[in-house]
Structure formats: C-alpha cells, structure tokens
Design a protein around this motif. Sequence first.
Motif, short mmCIF file in Angstrom:
data_model
loop_
_atom_site.label_atom_id
_atom_site.label_comp_id
_atom_site.label_asym_id
_atom_site.label_seq_id
_atom_site.Cartn_x
_atom_site.Cartn_y
_atom_site.Cartn_z
N ASP A 120 -53.61 17.83 97.24
CA ASP A 120 -54.93 18.42 97.06
C ASP A 120 -55.06 19.72 97.87
O ASP A 120 -54.62 19.80 99.02
CB ASP A 120 -56.02 17.46 97.53
N THR A 121 -55.69 20.70 97.27
CA THR A 121 -56.03 21.94 97.97
C THR A 121 -57.37 21.75 98.67
O THR A 121 -58.07 20.75 98.47
CB THR A 121 -56.15 23.10 96.98
N PHE A 122 -57.76 22.74 99.46
CA PHE A 122 -59.07 22.71 100.12
C PHE A 122 -60.18 22.62 99.06
O PHE A 122 -61.15 21.86 99.21
CB PHE A 122 -59.23 23.97 100.98
N THR A 123 -60.04 23.37 97.96
CA THR A 123 -61.06 23.35 96.92
C THR A 123 -61.13 21.99 96.25
O THR A 123 -62.23 21.45 96.03
CB THR A 123 -60.79 24.45 95.87
N LEU A 124 -60.00 21.41 95.91
CA LEU A 124 -60.00 20.07 95.31
C LEU A 124 -60.66 19.06 96.24
O LEU A 124 -61.49 18.25 95.83
CB LEU A 124 -58.57 19.64 94.98
N TRP A 125 -60.29 19.11 97.52
CA TRP A 125 -60.88 18.19 98.49
C TRP A 125 -62.39 18.36 98.57
O TRP A 125 -63.14 17.40 98.60
CB TRP A 125 -60.23 18.41 99.86
N ASP A 142 -59.83 29.58 99.52
CA ASP A 142 -58.66 29.41 98.66
C ASP A 142 -58.48 30.63 97.77
O ASP A 142 -59.44 31.19 97.26
CB ASP A 142 -58.80 28.16 97.79
N LYS A 143 -57.26 31.02 97.55
CA LYS A 143 -56.97 32.17 96.69
C LYS A 143 -56.43 31.76 95.33
O LYS A 143 -56.59 32.48 94.34
CB LYS A 143 -55.94 33.09 97.39
N ASN A 144 -55.80 30.59 95.25
CA ASN A 144 -55.21 30.13 93.99
C ASN A 144 -56.01 28.94 93.48
O ASN A 144 -55.75 27.79 93.84
CB ASN A 144 -53.75 29.75 94.19
N PHE A 145 -57.01 29.21 92.62
CA PHE A 145 -57.87 28.15 92.13
C PHE A 145 -57.17 27.25 91.11
O PHE A 145 -57.65 26.16 90.83
CB PHE A 145 -59.12 28.74 91.48
N THR A 154 -56.29 20.41 88.53
CA THR A 154 -56.79 21.66 89.10
C THR A 154 -58.23 21.45 89.52
O THR A 154 -58.88 20.45 89.17
CB THR A 154 -56.74 22.81 88.09
N ALA A 155 -58.76 22.42 90.26
CA ALA A 155 -60.15 22.34 90.70
C ALA A 155 -61.09 22.30 89.49
O ALA A 155 -62.08 21.55 89.49
CB ALA A 155 -60.48 23.54 91.59
N LEU A 156 -60.79 23.10 88.46
CA LEU A 156 -61.64 23.13 87.28
C LEU A 156 -61.64 21.78 86.56
O LEU A 156 -62.68 21.31 86.09
CB LEU A 156 -61.20 24.24 86.33
N ALA A 176 -60.67 30.93 86.71
CA ALA A 176 -59.89 29.69 86.63
C ALA A 176 -59.42 29.45 85.20
O ALA A 176 -60.15 29.68 84.24
CB ALA A 176 -60.73 28.51 87.12
N ASP A 177 -58.21 28.97 85.06
CA ASP A 177 -57.59 28.76 83.74
C ASP A 177 -58.05 27.43 83.15
O ASP A 177 -57.78 26.37 83.71
CB ASP A 177 -56.07 28.76 83.89
N PHE A 178 -58.74 27.49 82.00
CA PHE A 178 -59.27 26.28 81.35
C PHE A 178 -58.27 25.65 80.38
O PHE A 178 -58.56 24.65 79.74
CB PHE A 178 -60.58 26.58 80.62
N THR A 179 -57.07 26.25 80.29
CA THR A 179 -56.07 25.71 79.36
C THR A 179 -55.09 24.76 80.02
O THR A 179 -54.32 24.09 79.33
CB THR A 179 -55.27 26.85 78.70
N PHE A 180 -55.11 24.71 81.35
CA PHE A 180 -54.18 23.81 82.06
C PHE A 180 -54.45 22.36 81.67
O PHE A 180 -55.58 21.97 81.42
CB PHE A 180 -54.34 23.97 83.56
#
Length: 218
Positions: A120-125, A142-145, A154-156, A176-180
């Motif tokens: 988990d990243t800071f944003t996910l947490w 965070d720089k890489n969302f 991902t966070a999204l 943020a990429d919505f296709t992941f």
Amino acid sequence: MAGSYDKALVDAAVANDLDDILRCLTRNDNPNNQGLYGNTALLWAARHGNVEMMEDLIGNGANISLANNSGEEPLHATLSKHHVDAARLLLKNGAAITVDDLKMATKSATGKKIKFDKGDTFTLWSIRTGNEDLIDLALSYDKNFDKQNDLKQTALMLAAEKGQHHTVSKLLKKGADFTFESGSGETPLILAVKNGNSLQKRYQDIILELVQYGADID
C-alpha cells in the motif's frame, strides 16, 4: 550529555503543557532526551497533535525520526491518531513515509483497525482510513497515484470501490489512470458498479464521472 532538567521536558510534553515546554527549552534542556520506554517530548507532542509544541521542539533541535523502544516515531503517532496538521509539519521538516511507517500506524491506531495490504502507498492507506484530510495530505505528498499494491489495486480503484466520490474526483483531476485493472481484472468503473446500487447516489456520481472521463464497462 543530558541536562539535569531533561525529565521535566518529557514530563511537560506528557502533560501537554506548552508553557512548561517553553520554560525547559529556555534553560537549554536536551530536546532529544528519552524518558520512560524511550519516549521523547516530540513523540508525546505528536501523540497529542500539538503542532505549536512540535514546532518549538523541532526549532530547538528535536530529532523528528527518533523512535522509542517499540520503534514508534513521531510520524507514526500523528498518522495513528489522524493528527493531519502534525503529520504535515513532520513531512515539511523532512520526515519520509515508508511502508513500515504505515504498518506501524495501522497497528497502533485507536478504534477500528485500519486494513493494510502489502505494498500500500500513503494514498491507498489514507483512503482506507476514510479521513478526507488525511487523503488530501497523501495526495499532496504521493507523486505516483497509479502505483499498484501487491493486489494490483490503485488509489482510484479503492476510492471507487469504497464510494468515495470526492477522492475519485480529485484523483481523476490529477490524471489517475482509470483503465488499470486489479488482480481480478476489475477497473475502477467495474468496482463502482459492483459495490454500489441504484439507491446510493455517491456510487451513481462516481460511475457518471468515470464515464465522462471515458471509462468503459467493457
């Protein structure tokens, strides 16, 4: 060598007494002295979320990364207690968030335990906490969302799954990429459709916004 009044500094921080802290600092007490269980005055100030006290201690040389005997650092304490302004101050002064920091904060959080998935990243947490102020702090840090955890979340994806429309909007605006796809092949749009229903407006709004950005259910 620690000064003779160092215990008074830690005691003042335990009591959350800013006036006593200032008196101790005026007589040059050591701001990095460790009291019971290795707790420093800054760690106690962080637990209280007392930003003014933290500023005074840091300004007088307190080590922002000095841990107690259990490995708890001031940043761990601020995140555990959701003291956002205190966490922001530590980050501004050079504290760096690692996965271990988030694990420590998750374990020591009061109330409902915060789930933590490996990677988990800071944003996910922060999204898992549901605290919008923490989320905003993480988004500014965070720089890489689009970084995925070990479950390929991902966070999204997580924000869409949890129905956090404001967070979804902020992430989309930041690119943020919505296709992941997650490890199970689900995109943010699929997760919003799967977890919401026709009576939950926040999911309707998420679905509508994702579609407006170009997301496709297929």
